[in-house]
Design a protein around this motif. Sequence first.
Motif, PDB file in Angstrom:
ATOM      1  N   ARG A 147      -7.580  43.463   0.556  1.00  0.00           N
ATOM      2  CA  ARG A 147      -7.146  43.879   1.898  1.00  0.00           C
ATOM      3  C   ARG A 147      -7.555  42.854   2.961  1.00  0.00           C
ATOM      4  O   ARG A 147      -8.006  43.208   4.050  1.00  0.00           O
ATOM      5  N   HIS A 149      -6.551  39.551   5.367  1.00  0.00           N
ATOM      6  CA  HIS A 149      -5.481  38.804   6.000  1.00  0.00           C
ATOM      7  C   HIS A 149      -5.639  37.325   5.683  1.00  0.00           C
ATOM      8  O   HIS A 149      -6.679  36.872   5.190  1.00  0.00           O
ATOM      9  N   PRO A 172      -3.332  41.023   0.101  1.00  0.00           N
ATOM     10  CA  PRO A 172      -3.022  41.346   1.501  1.00  0.00           C
ATOM     11  C   PRO A 172      -3.054  42.845   1.756  1.00  0.00           C
ATOM     12  O   PRO A 172      -2.829  43.657   0.848  1.00  0.00           O
ATOM     13  N   ARG A 174      -1.301  45.749   2.565  1.00  0.00           N
ATOM     14  CA  ARG A 174       0.073  46.234   2.631  1.00  0.00           C
ATOM     15  C   ARG A 174       0.112  47.685   2.182  1.00  0.00           C
ATOM     16  O   ARG A 174      -0.513  48.056   1.181  1.00  0.00           O
ATOM     17  N   GLU A 175       0.891  48.484   2.879  1.00  0.00           N
ATOM     18  CA  GLU A 175       1.017  49.892   2.504  1.00  0.00           C
ATOM     19  C   GLU A 175       1.642  50.060   1.127  1.00  0.00           C
ATOM     20  O   GLU A 175       1.324  51.004   0.401  1.00  0.00           O
ATOM     21  N   ASP A 176       2.526  49.156   0.750  1.00  0.00           N
ATOM     22  CA  ASP A 176       3.179  49.293  -0.555  1.00  0.00           C
ATOM     23  C   ASP A 176       2.297  48.805  -1.702  1.00  0.00           C
ATOM     24  O   ASP A 176       2.733  48.773  -2.852  1.00  0.00           O
ATOM     25  N   ALA A 198       6.154  44.016  -3.970  1.00  0.00           N
ATOM     26  CA  ALA A 198       4.753  44.168  -3.569  1.00  0.00           C
ATOM     27  C   ALA A 198       3.828  43.397  -4.502  1.00  0.00           C
ATOM     28  O   ALA A 198       2.871  42.735  -4.055  1.00  0.00           O
ATOM     29  N   ALA A 201       3.983  39.745  -3.748  1.00  0.00           N
ATOM     30  CA  ALA A 201       3.247  39.420  -2.526  1.00  0.00           C
ATOM     31  C   ALA A 201       1.747  39.362  -2.796  1.00  0.00           C
ATOM     32  O   ALA A 201       1.034  38.501  -2.266  1.00  0.00           O
TER      33      ALA A 201
END
Length: 457
Positions: A147, A149, A172, A174-176, A198, A201
């Motif tokens: 989590r 950035h 990262p 990301r909600e997904d 996802a 990413a």
Amino acid sequence: MNGVVIAGVASGVGKTVATLAVCRALQRTGRVVQPAKAGPDFIDPSHHEAATWRASRTLDPWLEGESGMRRNYARGSGDICVVEGMMGLYDGDTSTATVAELLDLPVVLVVDASAGMESVAATALGFRKYAARAGVDIDVAGVIASRAHGGKHEAGIRDALSDDLTYFGRIPPREDLEIPERHLGLEMGDESPLSAKALDAAADGIRVEALLDAARQPDWFASVETEGEASSSITDADDRPTIAVARDDAFRFVYTATRERLRERADVVTFAPTAGDDLPDCDGVYLPGGYPELYAAELSEGPALATLADRAAEGLPTFGECGGLMALSESLTTVDGDTHEMAGILPADVTMRERYQALDHVELRGKDETPICPEGQTLRGHEFHYSDADPAADARYAFDVVRGKGIDGDHDGLTEYRTLGTYAHVHPESGAFDRFVDAVTKKDWTRNGHGGSRAQH
């Protein structure tokens, strides 16, 4: 086969997502990845399989013993094995740290970086130093920042790590990349798989070459025997029994090694009771754990349990684990208060509770000869269930509980006819499934009790 352990500083830091990201990043380089899971969990491996298309292997020294765990690792195949840890690195008496030490694999530590930068490095350094205090010889090789950035956030974490702690990348925020949960933990991989977008990413942030440099093949790997005591006898082709294994949304907790061992020793046919399948012709039945409480109406209305009840009364050898125990009982009451009739083979009524009733490694001692454990010997397994069973006063128990809860704190394993149902999940390295196949083949395990077919209850 080289390997690496992806461990968390605690539960909930994102190590499952980090594991999937590592697997995807490695696969994109053309490597064949063998996923694995430290500990007895069934749910995280389902996400491994959904993401990698390869069955995940269970690595648990309590269930398998050190040699059995190493055999199970060695039975995997690929260029690199990615082992997801359980809980925090040092948590539990058979912790991820213990697994990493016994397998001689380096540890990549997943740290939640959502509210920190330099503190991520401080946490990792503390976890490395604590190994000596915990009495384990492990190599905490570096960190994946969960989590986190990019930009200054990532640079601050990377720069704070000492020269001997490698920065393996970031996941990262990301909600997904959040996996939904249910009462027994994360939802299964085929229910809520992470999307390819996802996962890609997440994989973009992994430093693959650094991971490949850190991964190693253990010294013991070249000499380990993949066949051990629990795999000593292969059933002759003429004597192979047919074992029916329930496999659907209600019965889905099966270790990869269990499927492999049953297929080595028997002809396996699967059936889906919740989809309306009847019990196929067979010489024995295995009902794994799962979520029968979510499909109690379908189980009650379908033909499979009624047929199984009749066949069990005739002496068909049947083995049920946890959810299998629940389905073999007389009734199942959901958390909403709805009661559904089950097979009625085992004299107990099962009720779902709001909180889990047991969560532990277990050890059982056989009270009498059973198809999975000889009298007087011990059997190790794992229990995690939200239900409790209320057996009849004259119920017959197969085991005394040495460790864990079982059914009533002192006993586990209800038995009637040639049917056994237990709250414990066991691994084939225990020899339990070899003994079950032997019992089915030789037809020498007998049990006379007061149970009966479903119609009698």
